[in-house]
Design a protein around this motif. Structure first.
Motif, PDB file in Angstrom:
ATOM      1  N   GLN A 100      43.736  22.671  -6.010  1.00 60.60           N
ATOM      2  CA  GLN A 100      43.154  22.002  -4.901  1.00 60.60           C
ATOM      3  C   GLN A 100      44.151  21.545  -3.835  1.00 60.60           C
ATOM      4  OE1 GLN A 100      43.056  18.811  -7.999  1.00 60.60           O
ATOM      5  NE2 GLN A 100      40.980  18.969  -7.938  1.00 60.60           N
ATOM      6  N   TRP A 101      43.678  21.758  -2.629  1.00 65.51           N
ATOM      7  CA  TRP A 101      44.360  21.466  -1.249  1.00 65.51           C
ATOM      8  C   TRP A 101      43.712  20.104  -0.946  1.00 65.51           C
ATOM      9  CZ3 TRP A 101      44.329  26.688  -2.737  1.00 65.51           C
ATOM     10  CH2 TRP A 101      45.492  27.507  -2.471  1.00 65.51           C
ATOM     11  N   ARG A 102      44.479  19.332  -0.887  1.00 65.87           N
ATOM     12  CA  ARG A 102      44.290  17.849  -0.357  1.00 65.87           C
ATOM     13  C   ARG A 102      45.183  17.508   0.804  1.00 65.87           C
ATOM     14  NH1 ARG A 102      41.176  15.304  -3.940  1.00 65.87           N
ATOM     15  NH2 ARG A 102      40.433  16.355  -5.679  1.00 65.87           N
ATOM     16  N   GLY A 103      44.419  17.922   1.903  1.00 74.73           N
ATOM     17  CA  GLY A 103      45.465  17.899   3.119  1.00 74.73           C
ATOM     18  C   GLY A 103      45.242  16.829   4.103  1.00 74.73           C
ATOM     19  N   SER A 139      47.863  19.005   6.720  1.00 73.76           N
ATOM     20  CA  SER A 139      49.154  19.499   6.159  1.00 73.76           C
ATOM     21  C   SER A 139      49.790  18.215   5.906  1.00 73.76           C
ATOM     22  CB  SER A 139      49.804  20.147   7.235  1.00 73.76           C
ATOM     23  OG  SER A 139      49.846  19.507   8.199  1.00 73.76           O
ATOM     24  N   THR A 140      49.119  16.949   5.701  1.00 68.26           N
ATOM     25  CA  THR A 140      49.829  15.608   5.307  1.00 68.26           C
ATOM     26  C   THR A 140      49.702  15.393   3.682  1.00 68.26           C
ATOM     27  OG1 THR A 140      47.939  14.596   5.883  1.00 68.26           O
ATOM     28  CG2 THR A 140      49.521  14.952   7.573  1.00 68.26           C
ATOM     29  N   GLY A 141      49.079  16.219   3.019  1.00 68.47           N
ATOM     30  CA  GLY A 141      48.943  15.808   1.534  1.00 68.47           C
ATOM     31  C   GLY A 141      49.503  16.726   0.548  1.00 68.47           C
ATOM     32  N   TYR A 188      47.764  21.039 -17.811  1.00 69.38           N
ATOM     33  CA  TYR A 188      49.078  20.622 -17.290  1.00 69.38           C
ATOM     34  C   TYR A 188      48.951  20.388 -15.825  1.00 69.38           C
ATOM     35  CZ  TYR A 188      54.276  21.137 -16.311  1.00 69.38           C
ATOM     36  OH  TYR A 188      55.434  21.000 -16.107  1.00 69.38           O
ATOM     37  N   THR A 189      49.155  19.236 -15.162  1.00 66.71           N
ATOM     38  CA  THR A 189      48.962  19.138 -13.844  1.00 66.71           C
ATOM     39  C   THR A 189      50.331  18.863 -13.111  1.00 66.71           C
ATOM     40  OG1 THR A 189      46.962  17.943 -14.407  1.00 66.71           O
ATOM     41  CG2 THR A 189      47.856  17.755 -12.110  1.00 66.71           C
ATOM     42  N   SER A 190      50.383  19.475 -11.936  1.00 62.56           N
ATOM     43  CA  SER A 190      51.390  19.331 -11.125  1.00 62.56           C
ATOM     44  C   SER A 190      51.246  19.382  -9.641  1.00 62.56           C
ATOM     45  CB  SER A 190      52.752  20.521 -11.522  1.00 62.56           C
ATOM     46  OG  SER A 190      52.227  21.584 -11.052  1.00 62.56           O
ATOM     47  N   SER A 191      51.982  18.924  -8.896  1.00 64.07           N
ATOM     48  CA  SER A 191      51.537  18.965  -7.225  1.00 64.07           C
ATOM     49  C   SER A 191      52.858  18.958  -6.257  1.00 64.07           C
ATOM     50  CB  SER A 191      50.892  17.740  -6.908  1.00 64.07           C
ATOM     51  OG  SER A 191      51.724  16.596  -7.138  1.00 64.07           O
ATOM     52  N   VAL A 192      52.925  19.551  -5.240  1.00 68.32           N
ATOM     53  CA  VAL A 192      53.785  19.709  -4.284  1.00 68.32           C
ATOM     54  C   VAL A 192      53.190  19.291  -2.979  1.00 68.32           C
ATOM     55  CG1 VAL A 192      54.855  21.657  -5.681  1.00 68.32           C
ATOM     56  CG2 VAL A 192      53.273  22.084  -4.062  1.00 68.32           C
ATOM     57  N   PRO A 193      54.025  18.592  -2.137  1.00 67.48           N
ATOM     58  CA  PRO A 193      53.478  18.278  -0.657  1.00 67.48           C
ATOM     59  C   PRO A 193      53.265  19.780   0.046  1.00 67.48           C
ATOM     60  CG  PRO A 193      55.998  17.777  -0.945  1.00 67.48           C
ATOM     61  CD  PRO A 193      55.409  18.543  -2.375  1.00 67.48           C
ATOM     62  N   LEU A 194      52.099  19.599   0.795  1.00 64.90           N
ATOM     63  CA  LEU A 194      51.718  20.700   1.503  1.00 64.90           C
ATOM     64  C   LEU A 194      52.766  21.279   2.495  1.00 64.90           C
ATOM     65  CD1 LEU A 194      47.931  20.001   2.376  1.00 64.90           C
ATOM     66  CD2 LEU A 194      48.838  21.753   0.611  1.00 64.90           C
ATOM     67  N   GLU A 232      51.480  29.993   2.336  1.00 63.06           N
ATOM     68  CA  GLU A 232      52.997  29.390   2.108  1.00 63.06           C
ATOM     69  C   GLU A 232      52.915  28.273   0.965  1.00 63.06           C
ATOM     70  OE1 GLU A 232      54.606  27.478   5.848  1.00 63.06           O
ATOM     71  OE2 GLU A 232      53.620  29.044   6.908  1.00 63.06           O
ATOM     72  N   ASP A 233      52.117  27.579   1.151  1.00 64.10           N
ATOM     73  CA  ASP A 233      51.814  26.024   0.407  1.00 64.10           C
ATOM     74  C   ASP A 233      51.818  26.786  -1.311  1.00 64.10           C
ATOM     75  OD1 ASP A 233      51.231  24.453   2.306  1.00 64.10           O
ATOM     76  OD2 ASP A 233      48.992  25.031   2.316  1.00 64.10           O
ATOM     77  N   LEU A 234      51.326  27.959  -1.252  1.00 69.67           N
ATOM     78  CA  LEU A 234      51.423  28.218  -2.885  1.00 69.67           C
ATOM     79  C   LEU A 234      52.688  28.867  -3.319  1.00 69.67           C
ATOM     80  CD1 LEU A 234      48.164  30.710  -3.505  1.00 69.67           C
ATOM     81  CD2 LEU A 234      48.705  28.393  -4.773  1.00 69.67           C
ATOM     82  N   ALA A 235      53.186  29.579  -2.279  1.00 73.76           N
ATOM     83  CA  ALA A 235      54.627  30.145  -2.766  1.00 73.76           C
ATOM     84  C   ALA A 235      55.510  28.834  -2.821  1.00 73.76           C
ATOM     85  CB  ALA A 235      55.052  30.984  -1.335  1.00 73.76           C
ATOM     86  N   TYR A 236      55.199  27.817  -2.171  1.00 71.07           N
ATOM     87  CA  TYR A 236      56.372  26.675  -2.390  1.00 71.07           C
ATOM     88  C   TYR A 236      56.066  26.024  -3.646  1.00 71.07           C
ATOM     89  CZ  TYR A 236      58.627  22.226  -1.412  1.00 71.07           C
ATOM     90  OH  TYR A 236      59.435  21.203  -1.562  1.00 71.07           O
TER      91      TYR A 236
END
Ligand code: ZN
Length: 294
Positions: free
Chosen positions: A66-69, A112-114, A128-134, A141-145
């Protein structure tokens, strides 16, 4: 080129690769959700990313991205499963943005702020849920990060969608390279250089190179072996069973009210945009093919 997913390994077994052409799959998604060009590109990248990661899972597992940008397209969501099936949607598929430097402005549309939120269902206990800043909202790039910081797997991801002037998808696909434990730094640097020199994924696919061309470009200078693992498709498991479960959220009185006013109960699946109807007599059926026509 027909849609296809390839698997590759370096001869030293220290690099794992998945590459896909998803042109027909993304066109299917565009028609289902009646996407603008920018929405098509964002959804196509998300679906291709979910496909590549889903292809690494085992039976009955799934991965939801889920991209929440905070951009005008709203959240972009895609789910991948082993068996090379994906489904997904863009919250506001009709939103569009002016091109930037001749390219569809996916980063601007997604924002790109979420966060990139990843839900992995491994078929045991709770998902299992995890999240990273976009990083950029450009999605690859977001997926690689995410893979590096949350899963500790150094990865390179390239995703691309090209939309023709008549809004149809002329090329879509992507590539994922992961360094396995034991891969030396030189190997990883080589892949990073190859990615930098590779150019846009969608340009290579438009030239007809197919996923094999992506693998060759990403693994240039690295002896490797490639296998075909099948044809991907957009597939949604929604159907009578799941719809009945959703319907049970309505009280008998509420159901009766809908039958009285509409003559039937209607439901729309957000993931695949299928419209379902349930007449008073009989079970769920698809409400015509109008949702697929453009
Ligand atoms: Zn569905």
């Amino acid at each position: 080129m027909p849609d296809a997913v390839l698997s590759a390994f370096s001869e030293d077994r220290d690099l794992l690769v998945r590459a896909a052409e998803t042109t027909a799959l993304v066109e299917d998604a565009r028609l289902r959700h009646r996407c603008s060009p920018t929405a098509t590109a964002a959804l196509g990248r998300a679906l291709t990313g979910a496909l590549l990661l889903g292809s690494l899972l085992k039976d009955r597992q799934s991965i939801l991205l889920q991209w929440r940008g905070g951009g005008p397209l709203g959240p972009v969501v895609a789910e991948g499963r082993p068996g090379l099936t994906v489904r997904g949607y863009v919250a506001r598929p009709q939103e569009d943005l002016p091109a930037r430097r001749g390219k569809l402005d996916v980063g601007g549309g997604v924002g790109s702020t979420g966060l990139l939120v990843v839900v992995k269902d491994l078929g045991v206990r709770e998902p299992y849920t995890s999240s990273v800043p976009l990083q950029s909202g450009e999605m690859g790039e977001d997926l690689a990060y995410y893979l590096l910081t949350s899963e500790q797997v150094p990865s390179a991801v390239g995703l691309g969608v090209h939309v023709a002037p008549d809004y149809t998808v002329s090329a879509a696909g992507g590539i994922l390279v992961q360094a396995l434990p034991g891969a030396d730094d030189g190997r990883v640097e080589r892949i990073v250089e190859n990615f930098a020199a590779m150019g846009a994924v969608s340009d290579r696919l438009r030239r007809g190179e197919g996923p094999a061309g992506l693998v060759e470009a990403a693994l240039r200078g690295v002896p490797h072996r490639v296998d075909s693992i099948g044809e991907p498709r957009f597939f949604c498991p929604c159907g009578p069973e799941r719809l009945d479960a959703a319907l049970s959220a309505l009280t008998p009185e509420e159901q009766e009210e809908q039958y009285a006013s509409e003559g039937e109960i209607r439901a729309r699946c957000g993931f695949c945009a299928t419209e379902w109807r349930r007449p008073r007599e009989g079970g769920w059926e698809k409400a015509g093919d109008d949702a697929r026509a453009r």
